[in-house]
Design an enzyme around this catalytic site. Structure first.
Site, PDB file in Angstrom:
ATOM      1  N   ASN A   1      39.229 -14.830  -6.005  1.00 29.35           N
ATOM      2  CA  ASN A   1      39.508 -13.830  -4.979  1.00 29.35           C
ATOM      3  C   ASN A   1      41.013 -13.561  -4.947  1.00 29.35           C
ATOM      4  O   ASN A   1      41.803 -14.457  -5.242  1.00 29.35           O
ATOM      5  CB  ASN A   1      39.035 -14.332  -3.592  1.00 29.35           C
TER       6      ASN A   1
ATOM      7  N   ARG B   1      28.665   7.873  -1.168  1.00 26.44           N
ATOM      8  CA  ARG B   1      28.889   6.601  -1.868  1.00 26.44           C
ATOM      9  C   ARG B   1      28.237   6.612  -3.252  1.00 26.44           C
ATOM     10  O   ARG B   1      28.782   6.069  -4.208  1.00 26.44           O
ATOM     11  CB  ARG B   1      28.344   5.439  -1.027  1.00 26.44           C
TER      12      ARG B   1
ATOM     13  N   HIS C   1      21.300  -7.221  -0.941  1.00 28.94           N
ATOM     14  CA  HIS C   1      21.429  -6.118   0.031  1.00 28.94           C
ATOM     15  C   HIS C   1      20.839  -4.807  -0.497  1.00 28.94           C
ATOM     16  O   HIS C   1      21.185  -3.735  -0.004  1.00 28.94           O
ATOM     17  CB  HIS C   1      22.900  -5.947   0.444  1.00 28.94           C
TER      18      HIS C   1
ATOM     19  N   SER D   1      34.112 -11.804   0.811  1.00 27.53           N
ATOM     20  CA  SER D   1      34.738 -12.469   1.954  1.00 27.53           C
ATOM     21  C   SER D   1      33.831 -13.599   2.457  1.00 27.53           C
ATOM     22  O   SER D   1      34.251 -14.398   3.282  1.00 27.53           O
ATOM     23  CB  SER D   1      35.020 -11.454   3.061  1.00 27.53           C
TER      24      SER D   1
ATOM     25  N   GLN E   1      25.769  -9.143  -3.470  1.00 24.28           N
ATOM     26  CA  GLN E   1      25.595  -8.426  -2.194  1.00 24.28           C
ATOM     27  C   GLN E   1      25.837  -6.937  -2.410  1.00 24.28           C
ATOM     28  O   GLN E   1      25.687  -6.136  -1.505  1.00 24.28           O
ATOM     29  CB  GLN E   1      26.611  -8.948  -1.167  1.00 24.28           C
ATOM     30  N   ASN E   2      26.226  -6.574  -3.620  1.00 18.54           N
ATOM     31  CA  ASN E   2      26.554  -5.164  -3.891  1.00 18.54           C
ATOM     32  C   ASN E   2      25.293  -4.352  -4.146  1.00 18.54           C
ATOM     33  O   ASN E   2      24.327  -4.849  -4.716  1.00 18.54           O
ATOM     34  CB  ASN E   2      27.486  -5.063  -5.099  1.00 18.54           C
TER      35      ASN E   2
ATOM     36  N   CYS F   1       9.449  12.753   2.791  1.00 14.38           N
ATOM     37  CA  CYS F   1       8.456  12.154   1.902  1.00 14.38           C
ATOM     38  C   CYS F   1       7.438  13.206   1.466  1.00 14.38           C
ATOM     39  O   CYS F   1       6.927  13.962   2.293  1.00 14.38           O
ATOM     40  CB  CYS F   1       7.763  11.015   2.643  1.00 14.38           C
TER      41      CYS F   1
ATOM     42  N   ASP G   1      25.610  -1.405  -5.787  1.00 10.78           N
ATOM     43  CA  ASP G   1      26.112  -0.361  -6.698  1.00 10.78           C
ATOM     44  C   ASP G   1      25.508  -0.381  -8.106  1.00 10.78           C
ATOM     45  O   ASP G   1      25.835   0.489  -8.923  1.00 10.78           O
ATOM     46  CB  ASP G   1      27.645  -0.429  -6.788  1.00 10.78           C
TER      47      ASP G   1
ATOM     48  N   CYS H   1      10.364   6.004   1.816  1.00 10.21           N
ATOM     49  CA  CYS H   1       9.974   6.651   3.069  1.00 10.21           C
ATOM     50  C   CYS H   1       9.912   5.631   4.206  1.00 10.21           C
ATOM     51  O   CYS H   1       9.311   4.565   4.034  1.00 10.21           O
ATOM     52  CB  CYS H   1       8.607   7.312   2.871  1.00 10.21           C
TER      53      CYS H   1
END
Ligand code: OAD
Length: 245
Positions: A211, A69, A118, A187, A100-101, A145, A103, A126
């Site tokens: 949306n 990802r 998130h 959503s 909530q991304n 670690c 990225d 670690c």
């Protein structure tokens, strides 16, 4: 694009704007969403990938998925929706992005006030001593670690885990203080994050949803705009520029 007159009036007097975003805002950058057509959770099981026990059972597989990802994210760029949101800061006193991304695209687009409910896939730590770990490349296999030898995990929130409490509290406050809350590309089914627009609504904020499809929250907002965030957010920004001339 024709925007509802009531929304234009709200924009004229608004001082504080909160954007609440989800995977759909990054879809036009080429990052797959979780639900809906081509959603990640149609093909893969969250309990096998986005879950601490799954990581303990199969750390290499979970790590590899996050590295995959990361590669997608590093190969992509913020899109017109992210950039337009960042530009709102020129026209309003108080602009907050609650996302909530994981990225990092809002920051890359220039937004300065971002709460990541998130987590952020760029960070790792670690599981034993919490020491941050900086990966060398997206190809690096599961690291240990350097201090205690513990497993390194991505700094994202997995199912069943707590949200970062400070970011959540500040997001709730921004939502409660907002004049307008724009919900884009989510959503709105994953709680507690999805409480943010509800908090805004309960405090009297004007809710706008952007949306491509109807969602759980469509019936609760003041104005639902059907369309891609990469087209609708820039159109709203143009209307703002026009009124601030
Ligand atoms: P979802 O995948 O659940 O929803 C994406 C939403 O974006 C859907 O409602 C789509 O209709 C909409 N959408 C798709 N393309 C769009 C576009 N170009 N413009 C506007 N809307 C578009 O993603 P999230 O709501 O972000 O959590 O999912 C919430 C959480 O569930 C994620 O943060 C993740 C996931 O499991 C964790 O990993 C903890």
């Amino acid at each position: 694009m024709e925007l509802k007159e009531e929304f234009i009036e709200k924009l004229k007097s608004a001082k504080s704007i909160v954007f609440f975003t989800g995977a759909g805002i990054s879809a036009e950058s080429g990052i797959p969403t979780f639900r809906g057509k081509d959603g990640i959770w149609n093909k893969l099981k969250p309990e096998e990938l986005a879950n601490f026990n799954a990581f303990l059972r199969n750390p290499d597989m979970v790590w590899e998925w996050y590295q995959y990802r990361r590669q997608i994210i590093h190969d992509t760029k913020p899109n017109a929706g992210h950039f337009a949101m960042a530009e709102f800061e020129k026209y309003f006193d108080d602009v907050t992005v609650v996302t909530q991304n994981v990225d990092n695209l809002h920051r890359r687009a220039g937004s300065s006030n971002v709460f990541e409910l998130h987590g952020n896939i760029e960070r790792n730590y670690c599981i034993d001593c919490s020491e941050p770990y900086y990966i060398k490349s997206d190809e690096e296999s599961l690291p240990k670690c350097k201090i205690c030898g513990g497993l390194i995990r991505p700094d994202v929130v997995w199912f069943g885990e707590m949200l970062p409490q400070e970011a959540f509290a500040k997001s709730e406050k921004a939502a409660a203080d907002s004049d307008i809350c724009i919900i884009a590309g989510t959503s709105a089914v994953v709680y507690p994050a999805a409480y943010i627009p509800l908090t805004a609504r309960d405090a009297g904020s004007y809710l706008v949803e952007i949306n491509v499809a109807p969602t759980e929250i469509s019936g609760l907002v003041n104005y639902s705009v059907r369309g891609k965030s990469g087209e609708v957010v820039p159109a709203i920004l143009e209307a703002v520029k026009e009124m601030k001339k």
